[in-house]
Motif scaffolding. Structure first.
Motif, PDB file in Angstrom:
ATOM      1  N   LYS A 114       0.909  -0.829   0.070  1.00  0.00           N
ATOM      2  CA  LYS A 114      -0.054   0.286   0.423  1.00  0.00           C
ATOM      3  C   LYS A 114       0.951   1.504  -0.242  1.00  0.00           C
ATOM      4  CE  LYS A 114      -1.079  -1.009   4.920  1.00  0.00           C
ATOM      5  NZ  LYS A 114      -0.896  -2.347   4.798  1.00  0.00           N
ATOM      6  N   VAL A 115       0.283   2.338  -0.410  1.00  0.00           N
ATOM      7  CA  VAL A 115       0.949   3.637  -0.114  1.00  0.00           C
ATOM      8  C   VAL A 115       0.105   4.319   0.820  1.00  0.00           C
ATOM      9  CG1 VAL A 115       0.936   6.088  -0.883  1.00  0.00           C
ATOM     10  CG2 VAL A 115       1.579   3.538  -2.045  1.00  0.00           C
ATOM     11  N   ALA A 116       0.090   4.694   2.015  1.00  0.00           N
ATOM     12  CA  ALA A 116      -0.326   5.020   3.477  1.00  0.00           C
ATOM     13  C   ALA A 116       0.175   6.733   3.550  1.00  0.00           C
ATOM     14  CB  ALA A 116      -0.197   4.260   4.202  1.00  0.00           C
ATOM     15  N   PHE A 117      -0.957   7.751   4.473  1.00  0.00           N
ATOM     16  CA  PHE A 117      -0.411   8.803   4.712  1.00  0.00           C
ATOM     17  C   PHE A 117      -1.608   8.891   6.005  1.00  0.00           C
ATOM     18  CE2 PHE A 117      -1.384  12.885   5.495  1.00  0.00           C
ATOM     19  CZ  PHE A 117      -0.309  13.845   5.217  1.00  0.00           C
ATOM     20  N   CYS A 118      -0.163   9.760   6.648  1.00  0.00           N
ATOM     21  CA  CYS A 118      -0.890   9.890   8.550  1.00  0.00           C
ATOM     22  C   CYS A 118      -0.551  11.545   8.264  1.00  0.00           C
ATOM     23  CB  CYS A 118      -0.427   9.294   9.302  1.00  0.00           C
ATOM     24  SG  CYS A 118      -1.221   8.912  10.867  1.00  0.00           S
ATOM     25  N   SER A 119      -1.318  12.165   8.575  1.00  0.00           N
ATOM     26  CA  SER A 119      -0.598  13.507   9.244  1.00  0.00           C
ATOM     27  C   SER A 119      -0.420  13.797  10.229  1.00  0.00           C
ATOM     28  CB  SER A 119      -2.151  14.850   9.707  1.00  0.00           C
ATOM     29  OG  SER A 119      -2.899  14.149  10.725  1.00  0.00           O
ATOM     30  N   GLU A 120       1.343  14.360  10.923  1.00  0.00           N
ATOM     31  CA  GLU A 120       2.028  14.749  11.202  1.00  0.00           C
ATOM     32  C   GLU A 120       1.212  14.346  13.089  1.00  0.00           C
ATOM     33  OE1 GLU A 120       4.677  17.584  11.115  1.00  0.00           O
ATOM     34  OE2 GLU A 120       5.648  16.664   8.836  1.00  0.00           O
TER      35      GLU A 120
END
Length: 193
Positions: free
Chosen positions: A112-118
């Protein structure tokens, strides 16, 4: 902006010239990499609301990475990860939203490609109550239709990565510290999926 180093000395021997040109070539490559990194940092900081807030966020993130024990462990804490799933690359960047860019980490794994905010953001519930949550996006590699490179027409130095899914959702990522490495990592992950 880098200026190529050149040497024009007719009295040098061929071996000395060869060694000198090799050293100068290596220095030119190093200067180019340093310029690219400096540009990436400048673009990353520019997207933040204030430089002081951006620096504070980066320090907080760095402390968190050290405390948890590395990016791989953060990835495993934030997202469901199947056994044996390998984290290929983690990049600091921004995701474009209707509310503006949100700083965070983009994780590229074998699945997967996953993003999480700081930082957590304020969200209102269906009942109108406010609560805080991290902004997360998970895109399975098998659901990615294509990845597009893009740049701001007025400022070509501002580069974006668009990920378009098979169900026609698009996600825009920008402000990478190293745009080319992030793009290459996404493309390689997709090609091996």
């Amino acid at each position: 902006m880098s200026v190529p180093l050149m040497l024009d000395e007719p009295l040098m021997s061929h071996a000395t010239k060869s060694r000198t040109y090799t050293v100068l070539s290596m220095m030119n490559k190093f200067v180019k990499k340093a310029d690219n990194l400096a540009h990436g940092v400048r673009e990353h900081v520019r997207l933040g609301p204030k430089i002081s807030e951006t620096v504070k966020g980066k320090l907080s993130l760095g402390a968190r990475v050290l405390q948890v024990g590395g990016m791989d462990k953060i990835f495993r804490q934030l997202f469901s990860v199947r056994e044996g799933e390998k984290l290929l690359k983690a990049s600091q960047c921004y995701i474009s939203t209707t509310a503006g860019p949100i700083a965070g980490l983009l994780f590229i794994s074998a699945d997967k490609v996953a993003f999480c905010s700081e930082r957590s953001i304020k969200i209102s519930s269906s009942k109108g109550e406010m609560f805080r949550a991290y902004y997360k996006v998970i895109i399975p590699l098998k659901k990615i239709k294509r990845v597009n490179q893009s740049e701001n027409v007025k400022k070509p130095s501002q580069k974006y990565i668009e990920i378009l899914t098979v169900d026609d959702f698009d996600f825009w990522f920008m402000g990478f510290l190293n745009y080319q490495k992030a793009l290459k990592s996404i493309q390689q992950a997709i090609s091996h999926a």
